[in-house]
Design a protein around this motif. Structure first.
Motif, PDB file in Angstrom:
ATOM      1  N   GLY A   1     -82.508 -18.849  20.895  1.00 35.76           N
ATOM      2  CA  GLY A   1     -83.328 -19.806  20.167  1.00 35.76           C
ATOM      3  C   GLY A   1     -84.429 -20.493  20.941  1.00 35.76           C
ATOM      4  O   GLY A   1     -85.089 -21.395  20.410  1.00 35.76           O
ATOM      5  N   TYR A   2     -84.680 -20.093  22.178  1.00 37.70           N
ATOM      6  CA  TYR A   2     -85.776 -20.711  22.950  1.00 37.70           C
ATOM      7  C   TYR A   2     -87.109 -20.393  22.297  1.00 37.70           C
ATOM      8  O   TYR A   2     -87.330 -19.288  21.794  1.00 37.70           O
ATOM      9  CB  TYR A   2     -85.751 -20.180  24.382  1.00 37.70           C
ATOM     10  N   GLN A   3     -88.007 -21.371  22.285  1.00 37.67           N
ATOM     11  CA  GLN A   3     -89.258 -21.229  21.534  1.00 37.67           C
ATOM     12  C   GLN A   3     -90.255 -20.266  22.172  1.00 37.67           C
ATOM     13  O   GLN A   3     -91.180 -19.791  21.510  1.00 37.67           O
ATOM     14  CB  GLN A   3     -89.928 -22.596  21.391  1.00 37.67           C
ATOM     15  N   TYR A   4     -90.065 -19.951  23.461  1.00 35.52           N
ATOM     16  CA  TYR A   4     -90.997 -19.048  24.131  1.00 35.52           C
ATOM     17  C   TYR A   4     -90.387 -17.646  24.254  1.00 35.52           C
ATOM     18  O   TYR A   4     -89.169 -17.496  24.404  1.00 35.52           O
ATOM     19  CB  TYR A   4     -91.371 -19.590  25.509  1.00 35.52           C
ATOM     20  N   PRO A   5     -91.221 -16.600  24.215  1.00 39.03           N
ATOM     21  CA  PRO A   5     -90.718 -15.211  24.222  1.00 39.03           C
ATOM     22  C   PRO A   5     -90.278 -14.740  25.607  1.00 39.03           C
ATOM     23  O   PRO A   5     -90.947 -13.944  26.252  1.00 39.03           O
ATOM     24  CB  PRO A   5     -91.923 -14.414  23.713  1.00 39.03           C
TER      25      PRO A   5
ATOM     26  N   ARG B   1     -96.406 -14.092  32.814  1.00 38.71           N
ATOM     27  CA  ARG B   1     -97.107 -14.330  31.542  1.00 38.71           C
ATOM     28  C   ARG B   1     -97.254 -15.802  31.211  1.00 38.71           C
ATOM     29  O   ARG B   1     -98.154 -16.194  30.476  1.00 38.71           O
ATOM     30  CB  ARG B   1     -96.340 -13.628  30.403  1.00 38.71           C
ATOM     31  N   PHE B   2     -96.372 -16.622  31.734  1.00 34.99           N
ATOM     32  CA  PHE B   2     -96.396 -18.046  31.404  1.00 34.99           C
ATOM     33  C   PHE B   2     -97.156 -18.838  32.472  1.00 34.99           C
ATOM     34  O   PHE B   2     -97.071 -18.536  33.666  1.00 34.99           O
ATOM     35  CB  PHE B   2     -94.970 -18.588  31.284  1.00 34.99           C
ATOM     36  N   THR B   3     -97.884 -19.841  32.022  1.00 34.51           N
ATOM     37  CA  THR B   3     -98.623 -20.743  32.912  1.00 34.51           C
ATOM     38  C   THR B   3     -98.317 -22.176  32.497  1.00 34.51           C
ATOM     39  O   THR B   3     -97.773 -22.410  31.409  1.00 34.51           O
ATOM     40  CB  THR B   3    -100.135 -20.495  32.816  1.00 34.51           C
TER      41      THR B   3
END
Length: 612
Positions: A283-287, A443-445
């Motif tokens: 359920g985490y909001q980020y992929p 991919r995340f910043t």
């Protein structure tokens, strides 16, 4: 007044009889301590080191002073030899391996033969070492040698006269010196008392696990001297050796009644520091786990929703998982067989690929504690047919290790096995998160967390690093399952524990708290973990009953210390060590079993999921 003068003279006796010893050993101690501080990591020398060293040397000098002259000289010579030797080795290890003497180094030394020792010295000992921090220790040694030569030479008359005047001056100021020395000793005692007490507590624990847990506390003793680190390393190795001896005895009695090889290919993937709330699968909001979601949608992966770990320390978890022991059993974990031994005894080919628990010089006591029973030569041979030999920066290299071992087996014709157990132990999201994912895969910043106004920029950066590591981990587990997609295979993924990663609750924190009191936040962040089982299409076709059991068990409460019992069921191993009440896939599984965290807190009571 005469009585006071007498006592002051007595207090000064240890120094007057051992002046040279005191001065040079003090210089050696402080130089060694200062040369093993990571100043570039903003570490500092222990504040009261100057006082504590002086106190120790005074006590030793006092003991020496009561010995006859001849014996005292011999005793000092022995101490010199040990002190200089340990200091040189300690600082050398710090320079070459970025770690002073530790338990792992001592274990490696004990397992080194003459040939390996010769190769080591030819590879690592070079003239350049003199110009490193080791040179400062050697300088103290050279000064000491020169001073000794000076004492032995026939001195010029002028020098003798000068030394006589110095001695006369010292005698005149003897009372002042005695008062000063007494003040120093009293001050040193009170300033050093806390650290010495903590070191005593640390080095009187009964098991290596207790030692490790003590080291997680803020006050665990400052091991700022080479001799401290050496004594601790010997002590830790002795504790490990006791448990190794027990495991050796237990292993001789391992028996397997029969094995049906129900699951021909069993894969156990052990992750590291995985916060469940950062998994998109949960359920985490980020992929962060798109590949796992895809496998779930394809019907290949079943995620378990109520799973906890027994500890938030890797070594404790590993001991529980690798042993058939479960929390609540009598005795200790080492009193029970290791499940890999049972698998190998049953006829499974066992492979262990680890990216954390290989012996290495620069290894924290936690890794030493978690891996000593896996790296003991005899126990390793009894558990595993194949192992990797190198640690890697990134986990994808473990896949290459696996393929290399497979190729080696084919070349040697070692392929006729009824069943295979393959264990992948990943470095996962272990701190430092920044280096757990290749830059090309990130991919995340920090910009992704604009809604987290409660976080400082550096915290957002840390958060993005963690999520990138989680995303990279997702790619690794997919690639591992892909290796077995065309086989009759089942894979279990389980991390050792969770991790605090800047939750929305205050105070913000990254890592593990190791708090003695487990509260709901700590249980949620550090003990709740993702857990899933993947089955290949072939496995689903051949084992519909097991797949049905997996689906029915997905919401059952579970603690991973009992994992070995589920693995034995999947293998079809029949032996006295298998207990169905701990096997989450068994109809006899006990869902009411208390899940005790760190041997102290009932998770379900804490989270108000059941009533007393």
């Amino acid at each position: 007044m005469k009585r006071i003068k007498k006592w002051l003279d007595i207090i000064a006796v240890p120094i007057s009889k051992n002046g040279e010893f005191f001065v040079f050993m003090y210089m050696l101690s402080m130089v060694s301590a200062a040369c093993t501080v990571f100043y570039h990591w903003k570490q500092e020398l222990y504040d009261f080191s100057w006082w504590e060293v002086g106190l120790w040397l005074y006590v030793i000098s006092a003991l020496l002073s009561i010995l006859p002259n001849v014996i005292r000289k011999i005793a000092r010579g022995i101490i010199y030899f040990i002190a200089y030797g340990i200091s040189i080795v300690d600082v050398y290890c710090f320079v070459k391996f970025e770690s002073p003497i530790n338990p792992s180094m001592l274990m490696l030394i004990s397992e080194t033969n003459t040939k390996e020792a010769t190769e080591f010295f030819s590879a690592y000992v070079s003239p350049e070492i003199v110009f490193s921090n080791v040179g400062w220790v050697l300088l103290v040694l050279i000064c000491h040698i020169l001073w000794t030569i000076h004492r032995m030479l026939k001195k010029p008359k002028g020098l003798i006269i000068a030394e006589g005047k110095v001695e006369e001056f010292v005698k005149r100021g003897q009372q002042v010196a005695g008062i000063t020395l007494l003040a120093f000793l009293i001050t040193a005692f009170f300033l050093s008392k806390k650290n010495l007490s903590e070191l005593y507590t640390l080095m009187t624990k009964n098991t290596l696990g207790e030692v490790e847990h003590k080291l997680t506390e803020k006050d665990c003793g400052k091991q700022f001297l080479p001799i401290y680190r050496t004594v601790f390393s010997i002590y830790a190795n002795n504790l490990a050796a006791k448990q190794i001896d027990i495991l050796h005895k237990v292993s001789k009695e391992v028996e397997v009644d029969s094995c049906s090889f129900t699951s021909p290919e069993i894969v156990l993937i052990i992750g590291e520091s995985y916060n469940k709330s950062h998994s998109q699968l949960y359920g985490y909001q980020y992929p962060t786990t798109p590949r796992q979601l895809k496998m779930k949608k394809e019907g290949l992966l079943v995620d378990f929703t109520d799973v906890v770990t027994s500890w938030n320390l890797t070594s404790f978890v590993f001991k529980h998982m690798m042993s058939t022991y479960v929390v609540g059993d009598k005795g200790d974990w080492c009193d029970y067989p290791l499940f890999a031994q049972i698998f190998r005894k049953a006829g499974y080919h066992t492979t262990f690929l680890t990216n954390e628990f290989l012996p290495k010089a620069k290894q924290a006591v936690y890794d030493f504690s978690g891996g000593f029973f896996l790296n003991d030569p005899q126990l390793s041979a009894e558990q595993f047919d194949a192992r990797n030999s190198e640690l890697h920066v990134f986990d994808d290299a473990l896949i290459h290790d696996y393929l290399s071992l497979q190729e080696k087996e084919r070349e040697e014709g070692d392929t006729l096995w009824n069943g295979r157990l393959t264990i992948f132990h990943l470095i996962g999201q272990h701190q430092d998160y920044r280096i757990r994912c290749p830059n090309s895969k990130k991919r995340f910043t920090p910009d992704n967390y604009a809604d987290r106004t409660d976080l400082k920029p550096k915290w957002k950066k840390n958060l993005s690093n963690y999520d990138n590591a989680t995303l990279y981990n997702d790619s690794i587990v997919e690639r591992i399952t892909h290796l077995f997609k065309d086989k009759d295979a089942i894979a279990i993924y389980v991390p050792d524990h969770g991790e605090e990663v800047h939750s929305r609750e205050l105070p913000h924190f990254s890592g593990r708290m190791h708090s003695t009191k487990i509260i709901q936040r700590l249980a949620r962040e550090e003990f709740e973990i993702p857990f899933w089982i993947w089955t290949s299409p072939t496995y689903q076709k051949n084992h519909p009953e097991i797949c049905q059991r997996i689906r029915l068990a997905a919401k059952k409460p579970y603690m991973i210390d009992a994992l070995s019992h589920t693995l034995m069921y999947l293998a079809g191993i029949h032996c006295k060590y298998y207990r169905p009440e701990y096997d989450v896939l068994s109809p006899e599984y006990n869902s009411e079993r208390p899940r005790i965290l760190k041997n102290q807190t009932d998770y379900d009571l804490l989270m108000e999921r059941k009533h007393e």
